[in-house]
Design a protein around this motif. Sequence first.
Motif, PDB file in Angstrom:
ATOM      1  N   GLU A  21     -10.680  -4.071   1.897  1.00  0.00           N
ATOM      2  CA  GLU A  21     -11.295  -3.256   2.949  1.00  0.00           C
ATOM      3  C   GLU A  21     -11.860  -1.937   2.420  1.00  0.00           C
ATOM      4  N   GLY A  22     -11.855  -1.805   1.115  1.00  0.00           N
ATOM      5  CA  GLY A  22     -12.466  -0.620   0.508  1.00  0.00           C
ATOM      6  C   GLY A  22     -11.680   0.662   0.695  1.00  0.00           C
ATOM      7  N   ILE A  23     -10.360   0.510   0.956  1.00  0.00           N
ATOM      8  CA  ILE A  23      -9.498   1.700   1.103  1.00  0.00           C
ATOM      9  C   ILE A  23      -8.952   2.010  -0.293  1.00  0.00           C
ATOM     10  N   VAL A  24      -9.808   2.525  -1.153  1.00  0.00           N
ATOM     11  CA  VAL A  24      -9.448   2.592  -2.568  1.00  0.00           C
ATOM     12  C   VAL A  24      -9.580   3.981  -3.198  1.00  0.00           C
ATOM     13  N   VAL A  25     -10.231   4.890  -2.492  1.00  0.00           N
ATOM     14  CA  VAL A  25     -10.434   6.220  -3.093  1.00  0.00           C
ATOM     15  C   VAL A  25      -9.210   7.096  -2.844  1.00  0.00           C
ATOM     16  N   LEU A  26      -8.667   7.624  -3.921  1.00  0.00           N
ATOM     17  CA  LEU A  26      -7.445   8.425  -3.808  1.00  0.00           C
ATOM     18  C   LEU A  26      -7.765   9.863  -3.390  1.00  0.00           C
ATOM     19  N   SER A  27      -7.039  10.332  -2.402  1.00  0.00           N
ATOM     20  CA  SER A  27      -7.219  11.728  -1.976  1.00  0.00           C
ATOM     21  C   SER A  27      -6.613  12.650  -3.035  1.00  0.00           C
ATOM     22  N   ASP A  28      -6.963  13.924  -2.948  1.00  0.00           N
ATOM     23  CA  ASP A  28      -6.378  14.898  -3.880  1.00  0.00           C
ATOM     24  C   ASP A  28      -4.860  14.934  -3.743  1.00  0.00           C
ATOM     25  N   GLU A  29      -4.409  14.759  -2.491  1.00  0.00           N
ATOM     26  CA  GLU A  29      -2.961  14.789  -2.244  1.00  0.00           C
ATOM     27  C   GLU A  29      -2.257  13.643  -2.965  1.00  0.00           C
ATOM     28  N   ILE A  30      -2.863  12.452  -2.901  1.00  0.00           N
ATOM     29  CA  ILE A  30      -2.246  11.301  -3.568  1.00  0.00           C
ATOM     30  C   ILE A  30      -2.317  11.471  -5.091  1.00  0.00           C
ATOM     31  N   LYS A  31      -3.430  11.978  -5.575  1.00  0.00           N
ATOM     32  CA  LYS A  31      -3.526  12.205  -7.027  1.00  0.00           C
ATOM     33  C   LYS A  31      -2.470  13.207  -7.487  1.00  0.00           C
ATOM     34  N   GLN A  32      -2.220  14.206  -6.664  1.00  0.00           N
ATOM     35  CA  GLN A  32      -1.183  15.188  -7.005  1.00  0.00           C
ATOM     36  C   GLN A  32       0.204  14.539  -7.021  1.00  0.00           C
ATOM     37  N   SER A  33       0.407  13.614  -6.066  1.00  0.00           N
ATOM     38  CA  SER A  33       1.688  12.889  -6.026  1.00  0.00           C
ATOM     39  C   SER A  33       1.884  12.072  -7.304  1.00  0.00           C
ATOM     40  N   ILE A  34       0.810  11.459  -7.760  1.00  0.00           N
ATOM     41  CA  ILE A  34       0.913  10.637  -8.976  1.00  0.00           C
ATOM     42  C   ILE A  34       1.138  11.528 -10.200  1.00  0.00           C
ATOM     43  N   GLN A  35       0.474  12.678 -10.213  1.00  0.00           N
ATOM     44  CA  GLN A  35       0.721  13.640 -11.304  1.00  0.00           C
ATOM     45  C   GLN A  35       2.189  14.049 -11.318  1.00  0.00           C
ATOM     46  N   ASN A  36       2.723  14.246 -10.135  1.00  0.00           N
ATOM     47  CA  ASN A  36       4.124  14.632 -10.025  1.00  0.00           C
ATOM     48  C   ASN A  36       5.038  13.535 -10.569  1.00  0.00           C
ATOM     49  N   LEU A  37       4.651  12.290 -10.292  1.00  0.00           N
ATOM     50  CA  LEU A  37       5.428  11.162 -10.827  1.00  0.00           C
ATOM     51  C   LEU A  37       5.373  11.162 -12.350  1.00  0.00           C
TER      52      LEU A  37
ATOM     53  N   LEU B 279       7.934   5.668   1.907  1.00  0.00           N
ATOM     54  CA  LEU B 279       7.680   4.254   2.202  1.00  0.00           C
ATOM     55  C   LEU B 279       8.929   3.384   2.050  1.00  0.00           C
ATOM     56  N   VAL B 280       9.863   3.819   1.207  1.00  0.00           N
ATOM     57  CA  VAL B 280      11.057   3.015   0.925  1.00  0.00           C
ATOM     58  C   VAL B 280      12.239   3.630   1.673  1.00  0.00           C
ATOM     59  N   PRO B 281      12.868   2.875   2.564  1.00  0.00           N
ATOM     60  CA  PRO B 281      14.047   3.421   3.258  1.00  0.00           C
ATOM     61  C   PRO B 281      15.105   3.871   2.241  1.00  0.00           C
ATOM     62  N   THR B 282      15.779   4.940   2.557  1.00  0.00           N
ATOM     63  CA  THR B 282      16.767   5.524   1.635  1.00  0.00           C
ATOM     64  C   THR B 282      17.739   4.472   1.108  1.00  0.00           C
ATOM     65  N   VAL B 283      17.956   4.502  -0.209  1.00  0.00           N
ATOM     66  CA  VAL B 283      18.874   3.564  -0.868  1.00  0.00           C
ATOM     67  C   VAL B 283      19.881   4.350  -1.691  1.00  0.00           C
ATOM     68  N   VAL B 284      21.142   3.957  -1.603  1.00  0.00           N
ATOM     69  CA  VAL B 284      22.166   4.560  -2.463  1.00  0.00           C
ATOM     70  C   VAL B 284      23.052   3.453  -3.014  1.00  0.00           C
ATOM     71  N   GLU B 285      23.673   3.722  -4.159  1.00  0.00           N
ATOM     72  CA  GLU B 285      24.635   2.769  -4.709  1.00  0.00           C
ATOM     73  C   GLU B 285      25.984   2.996  -4.048  1.00  0.00           C
TER      74      GLU B 285
ATOM     75  N   ASP C 259       9.373   6.299  -5.113  1.00  0.00           N
ATOM     76  CA  ASP C 259       8.845   6.688  -3.798  1.00  0.00           C
ATOM     77  C   ASP C 259       9.197   8.142  -3.489  1.00  0.00           C
ATOM     78  N   GLY C 260      10.417   8.519  -3.814  1.00  0.00           N
ATOM     79  CA  GLY C 260      10.862   9.884  -3.526  1.00  0.00           C
ATOM     80  C   GLY C 260      10.042  10.919  -4.284  1.00  0.00           C
ATOM     81  N   VAL C 261       9.784  10.665  -5.569  1.00  0.00           N
ATOM     82  CA  VAL C 261       9.006  11.623  -6.371  1.00  0.00           C
ATOM     83  C   VAL C 261       7.556  11.661  -5.899  1.00  0.00           C
ATOM     84  N   LEU C 262       7.034  10.497  -5.498  1.00  0.00           N
ATOM     85  CA  LEU C 262       5.664  10.470  -4.966  1.00  0.00           C
ATOM     86  C   LEU C 262       5.580  11.192  -3.613  1.00  0.00           C
ATOM     87  N   GLY C 263       6.705  11.187  -2.896  1.00  0.00           N
ATOM     88  CA  GLY C 263       6.728  11.809  -1.563  1.00  0.00           C
ATOM     89  C   GLY C 263       6.023  10.968  -0.517  1.00  0.00           C
ATOM     90  N   PHE C 264       5.980   9.658  -0.733  1.00  0.00           N
ATOM     91  CA  PHE C 264       5.258   8.767   0.184  1.00  0.00           C
ATOM     92  C   PHE C 264       6.088   8.358   1.406  1.00  0.00           C
TER      93      PHE C 264
END
Lengths: 96, 201
Positions: free
Chosen positions: B148-164, B50-56, B43-48
């Motif tokens: 609901e057809g919310i399936v097309v990835l924005s350029d921003e999301i594609k960039q996030s996935i590239q970053n991952l 969505l996941v509350p901060t976790v530490v060991e 989640d952190g690398v994607l920059g989304f």
Amino acid sequence: MMLLYFVELFELDHDANQKKIATFKLIEESGVVEIDGDHEHAIIKGIQWEGIFDYKYARPGKLHLYDGMKFLENLKYHFRSGYLLATDVEKKVVDN
Amino acid sequence: MVKIKDDGEALFRSSSNEPETDPFVPDRKLLRNDLEILAAKVDGVLGFNLVPTVVERTLKDKKGTLQRFVNDAKVAANFRGENLSDMVDHSEIIKAAVFDYLIEAKDRSWHNFLIDKNAKKIWLIDHDYPMWVSWDSGSVILGTAIGEGIVVLSDEIKQSIQNLLMNIDVIVSQDAKPEIRTIAEGIKKRAEKLVATGILV
């Protein structure tokens, strides 16, 4: 005298205080889990309607109140987030 | 529940507090920390966000993970009967759906994510063994996105996935446990597919 098995379900409120919302109870001989708590609570309604998965043994299908102990012992895996948290199965002796 | 000085509360989940006789496979406990941390790193690398901060952390001689308590959100199961897309922004749905697609979420029921109705936001929780490995009830969020057809990835999301893709070998090192390496390989393959197609299917 008979054995009563039970699991308590807690939720965390906005201020992170833990509040019990239900007790799931199974009398040894009845085989059906009963719920003490607010039956209108969305979580309680949902679990009665939809059942829960068998996380413990990964058997297919869902478990419902009428599955008795199998249902009871899977509650702690279903409610494991901390926001909703079920206890282990506990037991006590009660009068008939 | 653990109070953090000047910084709210956090939920502690031990990786080693279950009795050994519990047939809920001991390996699942051993992997729990790694899996929760992996979800947070992805989640952190994607920059989304969505996941509350976790530490060991180790508390009272028990190893485990400490995850930030989100006090403005409630478990989504509290809102059954309402449409997810009415409660949160579509951008949250597609990001969460992409995340669940990438990790091949197997247990994203209404009990395994939170909704903050005021912020119209999703928080993803419970990235332990059943989410990654053992169960297969899928993801209600991914199902909603596709339905609901919310399936097309924005350029921003594609960039996030590239970053991952560029960082997956950094967040999962060569000396990680074999199970974690295998999961990372799966994430990589699905990320490559998403980048290639630009659509969630």
